[in-house]
Design a protein around this motif. Structure first.
Motif, PDB file in Angstrom:
ATOM      1  N   TRP A 116       0.831  -1.205   0.000  1.00  0.00           N
ATOM      2  CA  TRP A 116       0.000   0.000   0.000  1.00  0.00           C
ATOM      3  C   TRP A 116       0.866   1.255   0.000  1.00  0.00           C
ATOM      4  CZ3 TRP A 116      -4.182   2.467  -1.131  1.00  0.00           C
ATOM      5  CH2 TRP A 116      -4.383   3.742  -0.611  1.00  0.00           C
ATOM      6  N   ASP A 117       1.922   1.255   0.808  1.00  0.00           N
ATOM      7  CA  ASP A 117       2.799   2.420   0.856  1.00  0.00           C
ATOM      8  C   ASP A 117       3.376   2.727  -0.524  1.00  0.00           C
ATOM      9  OD1 ASP A 117       2.347   2.586   3.583  1.00  0.00           O
ATOM     10  OD2 ASP A 117       4.160   1.467   4.112  1.00  0.00           O
ATOM     11  N   HIS A 120       0.455   3.766  -2.926  1.00  0.00           N
ATOM     12  CA  HIS A 120      -0.039   5.091  -2.564  1.00  0.00           C
ATOM     13  C   HIS A 120       0.826   6.171  -3.192  1.00  0.00           C
ATOM     14  CE1 HIS A 120      -0.419   8.537   0.411  1.00  0.00           C
ATOM     15  NE2 HIS A 120      -1.632   8.404  -0.063  1.00  0.00           N
ATOM     16  N   ASP A 121       2.135   5.967  -3.168  1.00  0.00           N
ATOM     17  CA  ASP A 121       3.038   6.920  -3.815  1.00  0.00           C
ATOM     18  C   ASP A 121       2.837   6.931  -5.326  1.00  0.00           C
ATOM     19  OD1 ASP A 121       4.208   7.893  -1.527  1.00  0.00           O
ATOM     20  OD2 ASP A 121       6.048   6.718  -1.713  1.00  0.00           O
ATOM     21  N   VAL A 124      -1.453   7.316  -6.290  1.00  0.00           N
ATOM     22  CA  VAL A 124      -2.281   8.372  -5.696  1.00  0.00           C
ATOM     23  C   VAL A 124      -1.504   9.691  -5.587  1.00  0.00           C
ATOM     24  CG1 VAL A 124      -3.711   9.060  -3.740  1.00  0.00           C
ATOM     25  CG2 VAL A 124      -3.563   6.640  -4.390  1.00  0.00           C
ATOM     26  N   ARG A 125      -0.362   9.647  -4.945  1.00  0.00           N
ATOM     27  CA  ARG A 125       0.350  10.899  -4.699  1.00  0.00           C
ATOM     28  C   ARG A 125       0.834  11.560  -5.994  1.00  0.00           C
ATOM     29  NH1 ARG A 125       5.015  10.372  -0.943  1.00  0.00           N
ATOM     30  NH2 ARG A 125       4.743  12.608  -0.586  1.00  0.00           N
ATOM     31  N   ALA A 167      -5.962   2.051  -4.190  1.00  0.00           N
ATOM     32  CA  ALA A 167      -5.176   3.158  -4.719  1.00  0.00           C
ATOM     33  C   ALA A 167      -5.763   3.675  -6.025  1.00  0.00           C
ATOM     34  CB  ALA A 167      -3.727   2.722  -4.918  1.00  0.00           C
TER      35      ALA A 167
END
Length: 251
Positions: A116-117, A120-121, A124-125, A167
């Motif tokens: 997920w980390d 997420h980058d 999403v980010r 995500a």
């Protein structure tokens, strides 16, 4: 500096492509350049980016394609990139978001939150940074478009794809919120649009060569994806803004 006679469409458009250093990026760069766009490609990997730009430029007959290494997790750096494009060309007419990545697990309970980390980058980010950086420039354009490539799994998550689906769903929601901003700020004659193109997965010639017996059912060829991206500029803002365009059967 790019001529100011641009009034929409792809001919003469100034389009940035994020995450361009792969087979999909090469196909999209080639398609946009052949249609007469000024294409600015970005990727975090200098070698992949250079290869994609050189290949697309060659395939498109020496077309107007340049590359720049950009860290899309750096909001200030992404805003500076958007500003450089607009300063150099007089405007910016599009951002195609091709940044991808996948992690999954055999079962739901085996999900690794480190996945997920990472996602997420990547998923999403980077969308957050590019939407915020390019929003105002696209709103100023006579035909501004933001195009996100998403996945059918965002609408039908499976047990082993929780992190990936979540995500992708977040990235879709963020992009559609941008579309709502375009709608609210566009007045009676809106020109900007934010669109989500939904695929199951992508396939390209190298994959087919490596797995000649595979069917790739429901997959989207990278060239068909490039065509669909081009179609977003050929449609009116009202047709595509704040929409999900499905390139694969809905789950």
């Amino acid at each position: 500096m790019t001529t100011e006679t641009y009034a929409g469409g792809l001919d003469g458009a100034v389009i940035a492509v994020a995450g361009a250093g792969g087979p999909a990026g090469r196909a999209v760069l080639q398609q946009l350049a052949r249609a007469g766009s000024h294409v600015i490609a970005a990727d975090a990997d200098p070698e992949r980016l250079a290869q994609a730009v050189d290949a697309a430029r060659y395939d498109a007959g020496g077309a107007d394609i340049t590359g720049e290494v950009v860290d899309l997790l750096d909001l200030d750096g992404t805003r500076e990139w958007a500003g450089r494009i607009e300063k150099a060309h007089g405007r910016v007419d599009g951002l195609v978001h091709l940044v991808g990545g996948w992690r999954g697990s055999a079962t739901f309970t085996e999900t690794d939150l480190a996945d997920w980390d990472l996602l997420h980058d990547l998923l999403v980010r980077t969308v957050q940074r590019t939407t915020l950086a390019f929003h105002d420039g696209l709103l100023r354009s006579p035909g501004g478009r933001y195009v996100l490539i998403s996945a059918a799994g965002a609408s039908a998550p499976t047990a082993g794809n929780a992190a990936y689906a979540a995500a992708k769903a977040a990235a879709e929601a963020w992009t559609l919120a941008m579309g709502d901003s375009f709608r609210k700020l566009g007045g009676e004659n809106p020109t900007a649009a934010a669109t989500v193109l939904v695929i199951k997965a992508l396939v390209h010639d190298e994959m087919r060569a490596q797995r000649p017996n595979a069917k790739f059912a429901g997959f989207t060829d990278v060239r068909d994806l490039a065509d669909a991206i081009a179609d977003v500029w050929h449609a009116s803002p009202q047709q595509v803004n704040g929409t999900r365009q499905w390139l694969t059967p809905r789950p």
